[in-house]
Structures are given as C-alpha cells and as structure tokens.
Enzyme design. Structure first.
Site, PDB file in Angstrom:
ATOM      1  CG  HIS A   1      33.351  35.485  25.543  1.00 38.45           C
ATOM      2  ND1 HIS A   1      32.310  36.238  26.379  1.00 38.45           N
ATOM      3  CD2 HIS A   1      33.659  36.712  24.617  1.00 38.45           C
ATOM      4  CE1 HIS A   1      31.842  37.424  26.071  1.00 38.45           C
ATOM      5  NE2 HIS A   1      32.701  37.829  24.952  1.00 38.45           N
TER       6      HIS A   1
ATOM      7  CG  ASP B   1      32.627  34.898  30.104  1.00 36.65           C
ATOM      8  OD1 ASP B   1      32.689  34.731  28.863  1.00 36.65           O
ATOM      9  OD2 ASP B   1      32.897  35.791  30.766  1.00 36.65           O
TER      10      ASP B   1
ATOM     11  CD  GLU C   1      35.756  38.821  26.343  1.00 33.35           C
ATOM     12  OE1 GLU C   1      36.464  39.739  25.572  1.00 33.35           O
ATOM     13  OE2 GLU C   1      34.889  39.150  27.074  1.00 33.35           O
ATOM     14  CD  GLU C   2      32.350  40.164  28.755  1.00 35.19           C
ATOM     15  OE1 GLU C   2      32.968  41.257  29.221  1.00 35.19           O
ATOM     16  OE2 GLU C   2      31.499  40.081  27.697  1.00 35.19           O
TER      17      GLU C   2
ATOM     18  CG  ASP D   1      33.568  39.115  21.695  1.00 34.15           C
ATOM     19  OD1 ASP D   1      32.457  39.608  21.727  1.00 34.15           O
ATOM     20  OD2 ASP D   1      34.468  39.039  22.647  1.00 34.15           O
TER      21      ASP D   1
END
Length: 471
Positions: free
Chosen positions: A88, A90, A153-154, A177
């Site tokens: 990801h 973001d 994702e966040e 991650d």
C-alpha cells in the site's frame, strides 16, 4: 542455472532503488475525501502515489492495470496461478515534531527518514525491485507475479475490496508490511464510534466549547486541545492543570483570552496495535477535565472516558478483556475524540482482538453497557482475524528463504496489526522489520535503515522466485 547471490544483485542496483523510493516518499499520500473527485476518489495524494507506482511498472516493461484509481497491479510472467505481493502507498498523517519535513525524504546515519519509510512505501519499493531483479536477470518462472497496490490500507480498505470485485485472487502471497521472520496470524480489527446521546443540561457548570484529539482510529493521538468558559475558576484551573501535567510527566500549555481558556496536552504517537507504546493525549486531557465542575453533558462525557478508557488499553472496564495463546491480548485504542457545545460528542475506538475472540457475542454486551452510560455505538466496521497454518507450503518456502538469507531461524509470529495479507485466502505478512529493530511506524521521524531495505529486497526477490516456481 548458476546460484544467484540475491543481495549482491540488489546492491548493484542500490542507487536506482533509492531514487525510486525517494520519489514515492515525496508524495503526501494521505487520505483526503474532502477533496475527492471521480479520478481521485480518495484524494489527489493517494492517486498520485498509485500513478507513480504504475508508471514505474510501465517504465520497466511490466503489465500494469489501474482499477478505478483506488488500486492497481504490476504483473510479470505467465501461467494460470498468481503469486500476490500486497502493498500500500497511502500513509497516516505526518503529525508534528519531525526533525526534517516528513515528505522530504532524507538519509541520515544510514537511515531513510520520511512518512511511509517503513509503512509501507519503503517495503513496497523493496518488493517491487525484487521483482524487477527477476525480470532483469531473465529468470524463468512458472506463474504470474502481481505486485498489488492499495491506497486505503490505513483507513477502510476500500481499495482491495474494490480490486477483488473484478480481479483474480492470487493462490498465495505475502504483504511486505510488518515484521520478519513470518507473521502467520493477525488479530481482528474493529473500528466504531461511541456517540453520546442527547441529554438536557441541568447543571450550569463550566461549559466545554470544544474538545478535539486524534486524526485516525489506528493511531494513538499525540495532541489534544480543549476550549472552556472558565470564568472565575480560571486561575484555579491553571494551577490544577500544571499539577496534572507534572504528575503524569506530560507537556502542555494553557492560555486565557476573553474568559475562554485553552488547554493543550502533548502526548506520544504510536500505532494502535499496542497503545501502551504511546501516551494518549486525548485520554489524559479527558481525565483532567473529568475532575472539573463541568455542565452535566460534558461531565458525563469526560467521566465516561476516565472510567472506561483511561489507562485501560486491555478493555477491562468495557468488559472486553480477553487473551489467547495464538495472538495474545485484546487491545483498545481511543483514536479520535470530538466534543462541542452544540451537541456533537463522540469517541472513536480501534479494537484489536485475538483470533479466538467472538466479536459478535461481545458486541451485544458492550452495547448494553453503553446504554447505561448514555452512549450508542455507530459506524461499526470489522476485519476478521486471519490465520495460516504453520505447515502450509507458503510458510515453508518463506522459512527456507529467510533462513538462507539471514542465517537465523525463521520463527513464526503473530501481530495486532492488520496487513493486506488477510485479503488473500492464503497470505502472510513478511517483513520488512528485522528482529530487534524498533517499530517506528506511525511515529514522528519514521525511518527504515537503508541496509535493511536492501536486505529485504534480496529476501523478497528470492521469495518471489521460489514461490513462482513451486509446483
């Protein structure tokens, strides 16, 4: 085929990897729905970061696809089966107090500093260059490999949800991650808001004009601010506040203008997976306010926070305390606080729960408890726990690769964080944080050690190669 020294090959390409990483880290890819457009449904920043990665893929001769400007993939190889690498681009808001600007990446003392350096732009670039290495060496692979790029994702994972509505599900894969060696189980993650119900103010106490702390549910808030009509009690409150700050070893500030007092508390940000690693400024300031002679509604709001959330990251007062042998303790993070005197009063919670915990059952008892305190529960969102069996082929291959590359045992881990690995039917989190390294994700001065990023890229290259050739 001659034996490949994966790390040597990555080191030959160090400058190119760092150049690409600097470009990605320079983009302020924070969710911004207020500025959403059809071409940028989650904001311009995250769209720019997605476009950046897909442009790199086109530059390097991969097949790329953009899925509605919220996700995409970079693909290499042929075959029926797919190996997925879920990344990801973001990032969470930068916050304050950085030594250097968070979106001006800089290498100092062997560390690459920037928001997203460890979560998840640095690892994304390491995985991408691992795949790029396989292509450049023209190594044979039997399956397709997809680096799948998400942009939400966040927050709410709308990117991968949308992606898998139209795209194939990889048979297996990993998300770069989290931590090395291998994370085979992840806690469930529930986000929701506790909303105070309308009540009549019968007590003409101190009025709270506004109270605010936190930006994201998955972060421990590092700042909190309140505006109150202090009146004649102003100087007494200032004295109490100074004592409170000293008692709890906190930084803060107070000011008084036109009978309105402003109080600020500085805490320490941390990832919500372990709230005790930070100092929750919202909880501390709430605990202070709960002791003042506030009007009825404000008193109930802050007293609830003090009684049920302050210094209770394991949810005991809420009746949620739970632990299992696979993923450990349930944790509770109060990530967003909003209160004003026009009736808006809520608390945003992020709960990380073990794989054997029954969220559905506990939710009913929690709602019953909240009713007794004048609160309701809204905007409930739940990511179920994820667990891959230890003897699966995916884990056995990653164990082999990690041990060959590091000379260390590949112990299996579990986490309270949620990675894109759980989007796959068979997926695990795999690096990039090596054992013993501090976890600085979501903190100011976030960084990744350059040597670690290069070492991770070598591990990812070999892992992709072996997964793509496993029958």
């Amino acid at each position: 085929m001659a034996t490949i020294n994966w790390l040597d090959e990555i080191l030959k390409r160090k400058d190119a990897l760092l150049e690409d990483a600097f470009g990605l880290l320079s983009i302020e890819s924070v969710l911004d729905e207020a500025q959403a457009t059809k071409e940028a449904p989650l904001g311009e920043g995250v769209k720019e970061a997605l476009d950046y990665m897909l442009t790199l893929g086109e530059r390097d001769g991969f097949t790329v696809k953009n899925v509605d400007h919220v996700a995409g993939h970079i693909e290499y190889g042929n075959g029926e089966e797919i190996v997925g690498i879920l990344c990801h681009v973001d990032v969470v808001p930068a916050g304050e107090g950085w030594t250097t600007p968070p979106f001006s990446p800089e290498v100092r003392d062997g560390k690459l500093y920037a928001r997203g350096a460890i979560d998840d732009k640095g690892p994304t670039m390491a995985a991408y260059h691992g795949l790029k290495l396989i292509k450049e060496l023209n190594l044979p692979i039997k399956k397709r490999v997809r680096v799948i790029i998400g942009t939400d994702e966040e927050s709410k994972w709308r990117c991968v949800k949308r992606y898998f509505e139209t795209e194939e599900m990889p048979q297996l894969g990993f998300a770069p991650d989290a931590d090395f060696p291998i994370i085979h189980a992840e806690k469930g993650i529930a986000d929701f808001f506790l909303v105070q119900k309308e009540t009549e103010n019968v007590n003409e106490g101190i009025k709270v004009l506004s109270f605010k702390s936190g930006q994201r549910l998955n972060m421990v808030p590092d700042h909190a601010i309140v505006q109150i009509e202090a009146g004649e009690e102003a100087y007494a409150i200032q004295a109490q506040f100074a004592q409170f700050l000293q008692k709890h070893q906190l930084k803060g500030h107070d000011s008084l203008e036109n009978r309105v007092m402003i109080l600020k508390v500085e805490g320490e940000a941390a990832h919500a997976m372990e709230p005790n690693k930070g100092k929750n400024a919202g909880l501390y300031l709430s605990a202070f306010l709960a002791e003042l002679n506030l009007d009825t509604k404000a008193k109930a709001y802050f007293q609830f926070i003090k009684n049920f959330l302050f210094q209770d990251s394991r949810g005991q007062a809420l009746g949620l305390k739970f632990s299992d042998d696979i993923t450990g303790d349930l944790t509770v993070n109060a990530g967003v606080f909003e209160y004003n005197n026009s009736g808006h009063a809520q608390i945003g919670l992020n709960i990380r729960y073990p794989v054997t915990f029954s969220m559905e059952q506990k939710l009913q008892s929690l709602q019953a408890l909240l009713e007794t305190q004048g609160f309701g529960l809204e905007d409930f969102n739940d990511l179920k726990p994820h667990h891959v069996e230890k003897m699966s082929p995916l884990i056995q291959i990653l164990k082999k690769v990690y041990e060959e590359q590091t000379g260390e045992e590949a112990k299996l881990l579990t986490i309270g964080g949620g990675t894109y690995a759980r989007s796959l039917n068979t997926g695990v989190a795999f690096g990039p944080l090596f054992p013993g390294r501090p976890d600085v994700a979501h903190q100011k001065d976030e960084y990744i050690a350059v040597d670690d990023m290069l070492k991770a890229a070598a591990i990812y290259a070999q892992a992709i190669f072996e997964l793509a050739n496993n029958n």
